[in-house]
Motif scaffolding. Structure first.
Motif, PDB file in Angstrom:
ATOM      1  N   GLN A  10       0.801  -1.210  -0.016  1.00 55.95           N
ATOM      2  CA  GLN A  10      -0.002   0.066  -0.070  1.00 55.95           C
ATOM      3  C   GLN A  10       0.961   1.165  -0.222  1.00 55.95           C
ATOM      4  N   SER A  11       0.335   2.365  -0.563  1.00 53.90           N
ATOM      5  CA  SER A  11       1.144   3.296  -0.649  1.00 53.90           C
ATOM      6  C   SER A  11       1.208   4.163   0.706  1.00 53.90           C
ATOM      7  N   VAL A  12       2.430   4.545   1.188  1.00 53.93           N
ATOM      8  CA  VAL A  12       2.501   5.273   2.538  1.00 53.93           C
ATOM      9  C   VAL A  12       1.847   6.566   2.529  1.00 53.93           C
ATOM     10  N   LYS A  13       0.961   6.994   3.274  1.00 58.27           N
ATOM     11  CA  LYS A  13       0.442   8.259   3.457  1.00 58.27           C
ATOM     12  C   LYS A  13       1.304   9.328   4.411  1.00 58.27           C
ATOM     13  N   ASP A  14       2.049   8.879   5.121  1.00 53.99           N
ATOM     14  CA  ASP A  14       2.841   9.957   6.204  1.00 53.99           C
ATOM     15  C   ASP A  14       4.323   9.023   6.326  1.00 53.99           C
ATOM     16  N   SER A  15       5.196   9.777   6.269  1.00 56.03           N
ATOM     17  CA  SER A  15       6.540   9.349   6.306  1.00 56.03           C
ATOM     18  C   SER A  15       6.931   8.997   7.709  1.00 56.03           C
ATOM     19  N   GLY A  16       7.454   8.097   8.163  1.00 55.95           N
ATOM     20  CA  GLY A  16       7.832   7.919   9.746  1.00 55.95           C
ATOM     21  C   GLY A  16       8.380   6.504   9.779  1.00 55.95           C
ATOM     22  N   ILE A  17       8.663   6.144  10.880  1.00 53.66           N
ATOM     23  CA  ILE A  17       9.303   4.890  11.433  1.00 53.66           C
ATOM     24  C   ILE A  17       8.064   4.146  11.914  1.00 53.66           C
ATOM     25  N   TYR A  18       7.912   2.984  11.124  1.00 53.48           N
ATOM     26  CA  TYR A  18       7.030   2.025  11.452  1.00 53.48           C
ATOM     27  C   TYR A  18       7.537   0.557  11.815  1.00 53.48           C
ATOM     28  N   ARG A  19       6.543  -0.078  12.632  1.00 51.41           N
ATOM     29  CA  ARG A  19       7.018  -1.464  13.245  1.00 51.41           C
ATOM     30  C   ARG A  19       5.722  -2.329  12.678  1.00 51.41           C
ATOM     31  N   ASP A  20       6.258  -3.439  12.395  1.00 46.11           N
ATOM     32  CA  ASP A  20       5.249  -4.659  12.026  1.00 46.11           C
ATOM     33  C   ASP A  20       4.793  -5.421  13.406  1.00 46.11           C
ATOM     34  N   ASN A  21       3.913  -6.362  13.154  1.00 44.46           N
ATOM     35  CA  ASN A  21       3.509  -7.058  14.616  1.00 44.46           C
ATOM     36  C   ASN A  21       4.847  -8.021  15.262  1.00 44.46           C
ATOM     37  N   SER A  22       5.781  -8.182  14.304  1.00 41.57           N
ATOM     38  CA  SER A  22       6.932  -8.993  14.911  1.00 41.57           C
ATOM     39  C   SER A  22       8.109  -7.964  15.504  1.00 41.57           C
ATOM     40  N   GLY A  23       7.917  -6.748  15.461  1.00 44.83           N
ATOM     41  CA  GLY A  23       8.654  -5.684  16.022  1.00 44.83           C
ATOM     42  C   GLY A  23       9.852  -5.446  15.275  1.00 44.83           C
ATOM     43  N   LYS A  24       9.814  -5.646  13.968  1.00 46.18           N
ATOM     44  CA  LYS A  24      10.595  -5.211  12.802  1.00 46.18           C
ATOM     45  C   LYS A  24      10.484  -3.872  12.527  1.00 46.18           C
ATOM     46  N   ARG A  25      11.415  -2.920  12.479  1.00 46.28           N
ATOM     47  CA  ARG A  25      11.152  -1.689  12.151  1.00 46.28           C
ATOM     48  C   ARG A  25      11.611  -1.105  10.842  1.00 46.28           C
ATOM     49  N   ALA A  26      11.119  -0.179  10.471  1.00 42.27           N
ATOM     50  CA  ALA A  26      11.317   0.277   8.808  1.00 42.27           C
ATOM     51  C   ALA A  26      11.006   1.843   8.902  1.00 42.27           C
ATOM     52  N   THR A  27      12.002   2.547   8.232  1.00 41.56           N
ATOM     53  CA  THR A  27      11.526   3.737   7.855  1.00 41.56           C
ATOM     54  C   THR A  27      10.800   3.817   6.405  1.00 41.56           C
ATOM     55  N   LEU A  28       9.608   4.291   6.361  1.00 40.50           N
ATOM     56  CA  LEU A  28       8.536   4.326   5.348  1.00 40.50           C
ATOM     57  C   LEU A  28       8.566   5.809   4.917  1.00 40.50           C
ATOM     58  N   VAL A  29       8.475   5.898   3.634  1.00 42.14           N
ATOM     59  CA  VAL A  29       8.366   7.141   2.778  1.00 42.14           C
ATOM     60  C   VAL A  29       7.166   7.648   2.154  1.00 42.14           C
ATOM     61  N   LYS A  30       6.580   8.486   2.402  1.00 40.24           N
ATOM     62  CA  LYS A  30       5.400   8.995   2.067  1.00 40.24           C
ATOM     63  C   LYS A  30       5.347   8.876   0.405  1.00 40.24           C
ATOM     64  N   GLY A  31       4.134   8.111  -0.021  1.00 35.92           N
ATOM     65  CA  GLY A  31       4.166   8.027  -1.503  1.00 35.92           C
ATOM     66  C   GLY A  31       4.668   6.604  -2.245  1.00 35.92           C
TER      67      GLY A  31
END
Length: 57
Positions: free
Chosen positions: A13-34
């Protein structure tokens, strides 16, 4: 969106707001708007924003 609401994004899915995100397992990623969200660690999970990197909107 209220301040306490958690922004979630499904993989691909297209990211609507840049930020640091975490999935249910705890893995983190920096996601960029668009950009499309990357796959999560397991099927059926979503990315949840934990840090808003653009708080002044």
């Amino acid at each position: 969106m209220k301040k306490n609401d958690k922004l979630t994004v499904k993989p691909g899915q297209s990211v609507k707001d840049s930020g640091i995100y975490r999935d249910n397992s705890g893995k983190r990623a920096t996601l960029v708007k668009g950009e499309p969200a990357p796959p999560t660690s397991e099927k059926g999970q979503v990315w949840t924003q934990v840090v808003d990197t653009n708080p002044k909107k």
